[in-house]
Scaffold this motif. Structure first.
Motif, PDB file in Angstrom:
ATOM      1  N   ARG A  87      49.342  33.728  44.466  1.00  0.00           N
ATOM      2  CA  ARG A  87      49.053  35.166  44.437  1.00  0.00           C
ATOM      3  C   ARG A  87      49.728  35.775  43.225  1.00  0.00           C
ATOM      4  N   GLU A  88      48.933  36.462  42.434  1.00  0.00           N
ATOM      5  CA  GLU A  88      49.452  37.062  41.210  1.00  0.00           C
ATOM      6  C   GLU A  88      49.282  38.572  41.243  1.00  0.00           C
ATOM      7  N   ASN A  89      50.245  39.255  40.699  1.00  0.00           N
ATOM      8  CA  ASN A  89      50.251  40.705  40.613  1.00  0.00           C
ATOM      9  C   ASN A  89      50.892  41.058  39.284  1.00  0.00           C
ATOM     10  N   THR A  90      50.195  40.746  38.193  1.00  0.00           N
ATOM     11  CA  THR A  90      50.748  40.901  36.851  1.00  0.00           C
ATOM     12  C   THR A  90      49.749  41.613  35.958  1.00  0.00           C
TER      13      THR A  90
ATOM     14  N   ASP B  99      42.184  35.228  45.908  1.00  0.00           N
ATOM     15  CA  ASP B  99      42.624  34.394  44.789  1.00  0.00           C
ATOM     16  C   ASP B  99      41.530  34.378  43.724  1.00  0.00           C
TER      17      ASP B  99
END
Length: 90
Positions: free
Chosen positions: A15-18, A8
């Motif tokens: 959770r980011e996937n951008t 993180d």
């Protein structure tokens, strides 16, 4: 009782996937990826003691099946140096 362990990077508990403008990484793109973490030891406790130990899979997932609702404590062990667990969760 189940969950996912991930890095993180911005400490927001999500959770980011951008794509994020200006994110620096080794590929040179603007991808902002918080990767899953495999091989983390996860131990589940109640007031009586340990209920079991699992290890996260390649997708950072762990699962303690058949656990009824109640207060529990989850400990994460064998993290990489510099990693730490947060208190975010339900």
């Amino acid at each position: 009782m189940s969950g996912i362990v991930f890095r993180d990077y911005n400490s927001n508990g999500i959770r980011e996937n951008t794509s994020v403008a200006g994110a620096n990484n080794t590929t040179g793109s603007d991808a902002f990826v918080e990767p899953y973490v495999a091989c983390v030891t996860v131990e589940l406790f109640n007031n009586s003691g340990s209920l079991g130990i699992q290890q996260t899979d390649t997708n950072g997932s762990y699962n303690f099946p058949g656990i009824p609702a109640g207060p529990y404590r989850v400990e994460f062990k064998s993290m990489r140096q510099g990693d730490f667990s947060s208190v975010t969760g339900t």
